[in-house]
Design a protein around this motif. Structure first.
Motif, PDB file in Angstrom:
ATOM      1  N   GLN A  14      71.595 -45.732  67.883  1.00  0.00           N
ATOM      2  CA  GLN A  14      72.918 -45.479  68.002  1.00  0.00           C
ATOM      3  C   GLN A  14      73.583 -44.758  66.670  1.00  0.00           C
ATOM      4  O   GLN A  14      74.655 -45.375  66.177  1.00  0.00           O
ATOM      5  CB  GLN A  14      73.957 -46.816  68.312  1.00  0.00           C
ATOM      6  N   GLN A  79      77.878 -43.222  63.195  1.00  0.00           N
ATOM      7  CA  GLN A  79      77.506 -44.131  64.008  1.00  0.00           C
ATOM      8  C   GLN A  79      77.947 -43.502  65.224  1.00  0.00           C
ATOM      9  O   GLN A  79      78.911 -43.169  65.407  1.00  0.00           O
ATOM     10  CB  GLN A  79      77.724 -45.513  63.826  1.00  0.00           C
ATOM     11  N   GLN A  81      78.088 -44.183  69.582  1.00  0.00           N
ATOM     12  CA  GLN A  81      78.085 -45.000  70.894  1.00  0.00           C
ATOM     13  C   GLN A  81      77.493 -44.307  71.981  1.00  0.00           C
ATOM     14  O   GLN A  81      78.490 -43.473  72.535  1.00  0.00           O
ATOM     15  CB  GLN A  81      79.226 -45.941  71.016  1.00  0.00           C
TER      16      GLN A  81
END
Length: 403
Positions: A14, A79, A81
């Protein structure tokens, strides 16, 4: 504005690497705003908004490691998702794909010539590993009962290997779209229970384009390479696929299948003549690439899959991809490493027509040149990123012909 964006996402971790191509001097200064679903690049001349796909969501507060690299542009790690269902479906579908019995037509992938017309297989069976006969003594308490036997398909059988499939030729040995050419080279290779000798095996070539499709293994068995043939259900319209797209997608899928089934990550790409052309090391298969290019006429940097991108689109293209390290081995390049890998049981050989191996080398070189300069090499290896999505269904056609 001509700025392009390259976002490499690792699904399992991720995490992502975002590269914004180096802007021209006239566009400076540049203000970049990162939102969960978009990226805004604003300069004194224009403003460009890039929308990310719905399955990709960036966490703006996680941006770190911002740096400028000459020739690349701005690098930032963050990061991300990303939905992981797609990559899992690719592997599971391949392992469960031998289901549907159907009447099929075999085409030459290079020119579209019909090689075998209207063929129905009653059995489609995967071949065992190439060293299966050596392990029989461990399975049996008596002498090897298969010592003098070979694995050859009967009528209406099709045996599937990783890089080829075997069919019973029978009356279709001299099909209209092929010619039989006897080879003069001498080498032998043991593959899946039978010995291949190029001096004895005749090459099967397409009458129209003269591409090598496979070899005659025996008087009743023909071996076709998966990189040279397309199998489609009868009655379905045949669409030509760019050769380079087809080859790299088939090779990438072979690497994914073998790494998943056998935990094998190093591969030796060799021609039917026995020569080693490429050494490959699969890094990962959970990569998701997001690309958005600027003016396509300005530069080809960061456009790995340029054919699938629309230059006038405000959105970005998304692809499942594999990352592979490779070494060319032609003209005695990397000979010491090639010799070491040849004697390493952890390296899996993959055999294709020699011409296809040379085509693959050119594809790798062109693909590597389209990467940001800082990503092109890793520990003396060169990097290849290949798309998995485009020809996934094409790959299944030659597998999905067993009920």
């Amino acid at each position: 504005m001509e700025e392009s964006v390259f976002l490499e996402i690792r699904r399992r971790l991720q995490s992502g690497l975002l590269i914004i191509r180096e802007p021209k001097a006239g566009n400076l200064p540049v203000v970049i705003t990162v939102a969960p679903g978009s990226l805004e690049i604003k300069s004194c001349q224009a403003c460009k908004m890039i929308s990310f796909p719905a399955e990709v969501r960036i966490v703006p507060s996680s941006c770190r490691g911002l740096q400028y690299i000459a020739g690349d542009g701005l690098h930032v790690r963050l990061q991300v998702q990303a939905d992981s269902n797609t990559s899992k479906e690719v592997i599971s579908t391949l392992s469960e794909s031998l289901k549907a019995q159907e009447r099929c037509i075999f085409y030459c992938q290079s020119c579209g010539e019909i090689i075998i017309k209207e063929r129905t297989f009653l059995r489609v069976l995967p071949l065992p590993s190439e060293n299966w006969s050596d392990l029989v003594e461990e399975w049996c308490c008596h002498p090897n009962p298969f010592a003098n036997s070979s694995l050859h398909p009967q009528n209406n059988d099709c045996f599937l290997g990783h890089t080829y499939f075997l069919v019973n030729s029978g009356s279709e040995l001299h099909v209209p779209g092929t010619e039989i050419v006897h080879s003069e080279t001498e080498h032998s290779a043991s593959e899946r229970g039978f010995t291949l000798k190029s001096k004895e095996n005749a090459r099967v070539i397409c009458k129209r384009c003269k591409a090598m499709l496979g070899e005659t293994v025996s008087s009743g068995t023909t071996k076709y390479y998966v990189t040279e043939m397309i199998i489609q259900p009868s009655g379905k319209h045949f669409d030509m696929i760019p050769r380079s797209q087809f080859v790299q997608s088939i090779i990438a899928q072979c690497l994914v299948e073998l790494s998943s089934a056998r935990s094998t990550f190093r591969f030796r790409i060799q021609g039917h003549d026995g020569k080693v052309y490429i050494l490959m090391w699969l890094l990962n298969s959970d990569t998701l690439l997001v690309e958005s290019m600027g003016n396509s006429a300005s530069s080809n940097v960061f456009t790995l899959f340029e054919d699938n991108l629309r230059p006038d689109s405000r959105s970005s293209g998304t692809w499942n991809a594999v990352k592979v390290l490779y070494h060319p081995c032609i003209k005695n390049r990397n000979k010491d490493l090639a010799d070491a890998w040849e004697n390493d049981f952890g390296v899996h050989p993959l055999t294709f027509p020699s011409k296809t191996c040379l085509e693959l080398l050119l594809i790798l070189s062109l693909s590597n040149a389209c990467l940001p300069p800082s990503l092109r090499c890793m520990n003396s290896f060169q990097l290849w990123i290949s798309e998995l999505d485009t020809l996934f269904q094409q790959r299944l056609h030659w597998c999905q012909i067993q009920k």
